[in-house]
Design an enzyme around this catalytic site. Structure first.
Site, mmCIF file in Angstrom:
data_model
loop_
_atom_site.group_PDB
_atom_site.id
_atom_site.type_symbol
_atom_site.label_atom_id
_atom_site.label_comp_id
_atom_site.label_asym_id
_atom_site.label_seq_id
_atom_site.Cartn_x
_atom_site.Cartn_y
_atom_site.Cartn_z
ATOM 1 N N SER A 66 0.711 -1.122 0.004
ATOM 2 C CA SER A 66 -0.152 0.025 0.070
ATOM 3 C C SER A 66 1.001 1.126 -0.066
ATOM 4 O O SER A 66 1.532 1.663 -1.034
ATOM 5 C CB SER A 66 -1.082 -0.012 1.104
ATOM 6 O OG SER A 66 -2.082 1.073 0.694
ATOM 7 N N HIS A 71 2.977 14.880 5.499
ATOM 8 C CA HIS A 71 2.616 16.260 5.218
ATOM 9 C C HIS A 71 3.547 16.926 6.639
ATOM 10 O O HIS A 71 2.879 16.742 7.626
ATOM 11 C CB HIS A 71 1.170 16.783 5.214
ATOM 12 C CG HIS A 71 0.609 16.024 3.982
ATOM 13 N ND1 HIS A 71 1.054 16.284 2.617
ATOM 14 C CD2 HIS A 71 -0.176 14.956 3.823
ATOM 15 C CE1 HIS A 71 0.113 15.478 2.143
ATOM 16 N NE2 HIS A 71 -0.505 14.665 2.803
ATOM 17 N N CYS A 86 -1.647 -3.839 3.362
ATOM 18 C CA CYS A 86 -2.645 -4.516 3.279
ATOM 19 C C CYS A 86 -2.056 -5.883 3.809
ATOM 20 O O CYS A 86 -0.834 -6.117 3.921
ATOM 21 C CB CYS A 86 -2.818 -4.625 1.730
ATOM 22 S SG CYS A 86 -3.336 -3.225 0.718
#
Length: 130
Positions: A66, A71, A86
């Site tokens: 995945s 940020h 996953c």
């Protein structure tokens, strides 16, 4: 580690009181995220990061299992990160903890959500002074 019958595990973490210079250093963050993915046992596929002016970095490491994202807001000593894996082979908390330590976060608040199981409830909430 608790095992879950799920298609994926998603750790969402708030990192506070991080090192300003590290939060603003795109090559450092990119390498930190690749290393975090590898440390967790993931297979890295793609890497994309962007440096903002006057400060801040956003980026993603796509893994076979995945992704990892960030940020950063150096002016606030803050970073928001996501680590989604996953299956049950990889523990996303391993990567999230590695990232928090690498950014010298003084506080990490995180939740882990099971994904792909229909309705979900928060399985873990953790506030940790680092």
């Amino acid at each position: 580690m608790d095992t879950m019958d799920t298609m994926g595990r998603h750790v969402i973490a708030e990192l506070w009181d991080c090192d300003f210079d590290k939060l603003n250093d795109m090559p450092f963050i990119e390498q930190l995220f690749v290393d975090a993915a590898l440390r967790a046992g993931a297979e890295v596929r793609e890497v994309a990061f962007h440096k903002f002016a006057p400060q801040g970095v956003s980026g993603v490491v796509i893994i076979s299992e995945s992704h990892l994202t960030i940020h950063s807001f150096p002016e606030h000593g803050y970073a928001s990160i996501d680590v989604y894996t996953c299956g049950d082979r990889i523990d996303p908390n391993v990567a999230a903890e590695y990232i928090a330590e690498g950014l010298n976060a003084k506080t990490r608040e995180s939740i882990e959500l099971p994904r792909g199981t229909g309705s979900f409830e928060i399985k873990q909430r953790e506030t940790k002074a680092l």
